[in-house]
Design a protein around this motif. Sequence first.
Motif, mmCIF file in Angstrom:
data_model
loop_
_atom_site.group_PDB
_atom_site.id
_atom_site.type_symbol
_atom_site.label_atom_id
_atom_site.label_comp_id
_atom_site.label_asym_id
_atom_site.label_seq_id
_atom_site.Cartn_x
_atom_site.Cartn_y
_atom_site.Cartn_z
ATOM 1 N N PHE A 70 89.308 -23.349 -10.874
ATOM 2 C CA PHE A 70 88.910 -24.553 -10.159
ATOM 3 C C PHE A 70 87.622 -24.292 -9.391
ATOM 4 O O PHE A 70 87.466 -23.234 -8.777
ATOM 5 C CB PHE A 70 89.972 -24.962 -9.140
ATOM 6 N N PHE A 93 88.673 -30.239 -4.657
ATOM 7 C CA PHE A 93 88.799 -29.456 -5.877
ATOM 8 C C PHE A 93 88.437 -30.287 -7.106
ATOM 9 O O PHE A 93 88.740 -31.486 -7.181
ATOM 10 C CB PHE A 93 90.228 -28.942 -6.049
ATOM 11 N N GLY A 94 87.844 -29.626 -8.082
ATOM 12 C CA GLY A 94 87.629 -30.223 -9.383
ATOM 13 C C GLY A 94 88.914 -30.220 -10.191
ATOM 14 O O GLY A 94 89.956 -29.745 -9.739
ATOM 15 N N ALA A 95 88.816 -30.714 -11.411
ATOM 16 C CA ALA A 95 90.008 -30.909 -12.238
ATOM 17 C C ALA A 95 90.573 -29.606 -12.780
ATOM 18 O O ALA A 95 91.761 -29.524 -13.074
ATOM 19 C CB ALA A 95 89.681 -31.849 -13.395
ATOM 20 N N GLN A 100 96.864 -30.697 -12.088
ATOM 21 C CA GLN A 100 95.731 -31.198 -11.309
ATOM 22 C C GLN A 100 95.292 -30.159 -10.280
ATOM 23 O O GLN A 100 95.990 -29.182 -10.010
ATOM 24 C CB GLN A 100 96.116 -32.492 -10.594
ATOM 25 N N GLY A 101 94.129 -30.390 -9.703
ATOM 26 C CA GLY A 101 93.656 -29.539 -8.621
ATOM 27 C C GLY A 101 94.346 -29.903 -7.316
ATOM 28 O O GLY A 101 94.883 -30.997 -7.161
ATOM 29 N N PRO A 102 94.354 -28.982 -6.370
ATOM 30 C CA PRO A 102 94.960 -29.265 -5.056
ATOM 31 C C PRO A 102 94.276 -30.437 -4.354
ATOM 32 O O PRO A 102 93.056 -30.593 -4.437
ATOM 33 C CB PRO A 102 94.754 -27.961 -4.288
#
Lengths: 113, 110
Positions: A89, A103-105, B41-43
């Motif tokens: 990330f 945060f990105g995906a 997914q990201g945090p």
Amino acid sequence: GESVGLHLPTLSVQEGDNSIINCAYSNSASDYFIWYKQESGKGPQFIIDIRSNMDKRQGQRVTVLLNKTVKHLSLQIAATQPGDSAVYFCAETTSGGYNKLIFGAGTRLAVHP
Amino acid sequence: DAGVTQSPTHLIKTRGQHVTLRCSPISGHKSVSWYQQVLGQGPQFIFQYYEKEERGRGNFPDRFSARQFPNYSSELNVNALLLGDSALYLCASSLTGGYTFGSGTRLTVV
């Protein structure tokens, strides 16, 4: 533990190859960027960071490139190893005080022997 | 030196119940942040505390609350649990802006 990257884009590389993971960030005001590695069942682990007054920073086997014009970050991993397999990330924030990370995906890196 | 520690590591709750998650920051770190990470997914940022005061809040409903204690440890509380609250809840502590994450609490709501 459960995988954190079940539905994420995957980059598959051969052991020993170089890997490049890309990320687009969202906020023009962001001036501090971090790459994290997350293995299954664990929290994000710091890899390398870069501030907006730089366009390149190198660590051990890793390099981060920052292009502020197009709001793009990349993480280059040299001589990729099986232990590099994880979800990666990028995160952006503003420096000065304690500010939230965006945060990105994420990208799953799969290293094949 | 111990890193960021979170408890419990795993938790299963029923819809409508409440839950309390705990975080101990790295010794000397005065800032604690909470993030929710849904599978794949990201945090996503939930809360940030510094010196026991809330410094930031993400786009989460009022069912989510947190606090920080004098020893800088923190609790995240979620009331009236929904199935969609199932996620990995991460705590991060910071000294001067760099963030170190714990391994998280895996919450499953059934």
